[in-house]
Enzyme design. Structure first.
Site, PDB file in Angstrom:
ATOM      1  CG  ASP A 217      -2.021   1.021   1.161  1.00 43.34           C
ATOM      2  OD1 ASP A 217      -3.167   0.584   0.886  1.00 43.34           O
ATOM      3  OD2 ASP A 217      -1.595   2.293   1.540  1.00 43.34           O
ATOM      4  CG  ASN A 225      -4.542  10.931  -5.459  1.00 45.74           C
ATOM      5  OD1 ASN A 225      -3.887  11.276  -6.568  1.00 45.74           O
ATOM      6  ND2 ASN A 225      -5.267  10.032  -5.233  1.00 45.74           N
ATOM      7  CG  HIS A 230      -7.457  12.996  -8.885  1.00 44.68           C
ATOM      8  ND1 HIS A 230      -7.418  11.982  -7.827  1.00 44.68           N
ATOM      9  CD2 HIS A 230      -8.479  13.769  -8.220  1.00 44.68           C
ATOM     10  CE1 HIS A 230      -8.475  12.067  -6.733  1.00 44.68           C
ATOM     11  NE2 HIS A 230      -9.162  13.062  -7.112  1.00 44.68           N
ATOM     12  CG  ASP A 234      -4.275   8.961 -12.646  1.00 46.79           C
ATOM     13  OD1 ASP A 234      -4.725   8.530 -11.586  1.00 46.79           O
ATOM     14  OD2 ASP A 234      -5.090   9.451 -13.580  1.00 46.79           O
ATOM     15  CD  GLU A 261      -4.733   3.949  -1.433  1.00 48.27           C
ATOM     16  OE1 GLU A 261      -4.945   4.166   0.000  1.00 48.27           O
ATOM     17  OE2 GLU A 261      -5.737   3.937  -1.926  1.00 48.27           O
TER      18      GLU A 261
END
Length: 347
Positions: A217, A225, A230, A234, A261
């Site tokens: 994780d 973010n 975003h 990404d 994530e």
């Protein structure tokens, strides 16, 4: 995102029905999807959703599983019974903890799932992927229909028919492969992970072999973010996925995006020390990317936490049990400071 929007073959917009008993969840999903020019419709219960698609069919349905009165499973049953709407792809909306619901919904015909709370980039990517699959299937069907009409008018030579069949089979193989790939990162998705883990559990149980699973994780990814946006998020997910892909050295090894994530790595025939070494190498490699993370409370860069489970599975062992053990180790890694690797045998 706008430049990647998919248009129907007739030039119109794709229609999406969002079904959720929570107006807040509907508003959140619609907010992400309105960034593309989809035609959105909404329903807060299963019966209304079925009435809507029967009178005005849509191209894809986002369906909440847990709703009062008529839940998502009942809606999936009704969709399957009605041939006029049975082919509409359904992406189920479910909480991360509802793993049994995820498996059941996929068995009942759902094409994918998205966990709540939504990650906007993931929602857009999954919807876009399944619309691409739908369009590809429609193109195959159009070609098949055109071929049938052609055969009615004139006899098609055998070699031409064989070539068309070959192309259709190739298209079906491509569609099958796309349905197993995460649209954002390009590595295996949760569906492929579940199938591969189930297969390796049965094989390792039969041959009495070690099996390791690493759950990972990205630490404080929501803060990342929120701070960088975003698009940067990404790109961060893609770079972490590349690190994982670099550690699938054998044919049976599999790197997958578990959701949001969170990532996973299946390592068959790998003992505990070997799995811990791989997890630690991945953790260091992600840190070595030096992706800036100004919002990280404990570091200046993006870091990764990992949980490792190693076992010789029993015959009939459930993939969910193995995932749960690795998840517990991952939780321990995050609870004890993050940016570290923990084995389930140490907790």
């Amino acid at each position: 995102m706008h430049g990647e929007y998919i248009m129907r073959k007739d030039g119109g917009s794709y229609g999406i029905l969002i079904v959720d008993d929570s107006p807040k969840n509907i508003q959140l999903a619609a907010g992400f999807l309105r960034r593309d020019d989809y035609l959105l419709s909404f329903a807060q219960d299963g019966r209304t959703a079925l009435d809507l698609v029967r009178t005005n069919p849509v191209d894809i349905i986002l369906l909440d599983i847990m709703m009062p009165d008529m839940d998502g499973f009942a809606v999936l049953e009704e969709l399957a019974r009605d041939t006029s709407i049975a082919s509409i792809p359904v992406i189920c909306l479910t909480a991360r903890t509802e793993k049994e619901s995820i498996v059941r919904s996929l068995e009942m015909g759902a094409v994918d799932y998205i966990t709540k709370p939504f990650d906007g980039a993931e929602l857009q990517a999954r919807v876009r992927t399944h619309l691409e699959l739908k369009r590809a299937r429609e193109e195959v069907l159009v070609r098949e229909e055109a071929l049938r009409r052609e055969m009615e008018k004139t006899r098609v030579r055998e070699q031409e028919l064989l070539e068309v069949t070959r192309r259709l089979e190739e298209a079906n193989r491509t569609l099958s492969m796309l349905s197993m790939i995460d649209g954002l990162t390009g590595i295996a998705n949760r569906r492929q992970l579940d199938q591969a883990l189930d297969r390796e559990i049965r094989r390792c149980a039969r041959e009495r072999l070690m099996l390791s699973l690493i759950m990972m994780d990205i630490d404080h990814f929501k803060l990342y973010n929120d701070h960088y946006g975003h698009l940067a998020g990404d790109e961060c997910l893609r770079r972490v996925a590349e690190v994982l892909s670099g550690h699938t050295r054998r044919p049976a090894d599999l790197a997958a995006r578990y959701g949001g994530e969170e990532f996973a790595l299946i390592l068959p025939e790998t003992d505990r020390s070997g799995a811990l070494a791989v997890a630690e190498t991945i953790r260091r490699s992600v840190s070595a990317l030096t992706i800036p993370h100004a919002a990280h409370p404990g570091s200046d860069r993006v870091t990764l936490s990992a949980g490792v489970v190693t076992l010789i599975p029993d015959a009939g062992a459930a993939p969910e049990t193995v995932i749960s053990r690795a998840d517990s180790a991952l939780y321990s890694a995050k609870r004890t400071g993050r940016d570290r690797v923990v084995s389930d045998s140490d907790i």
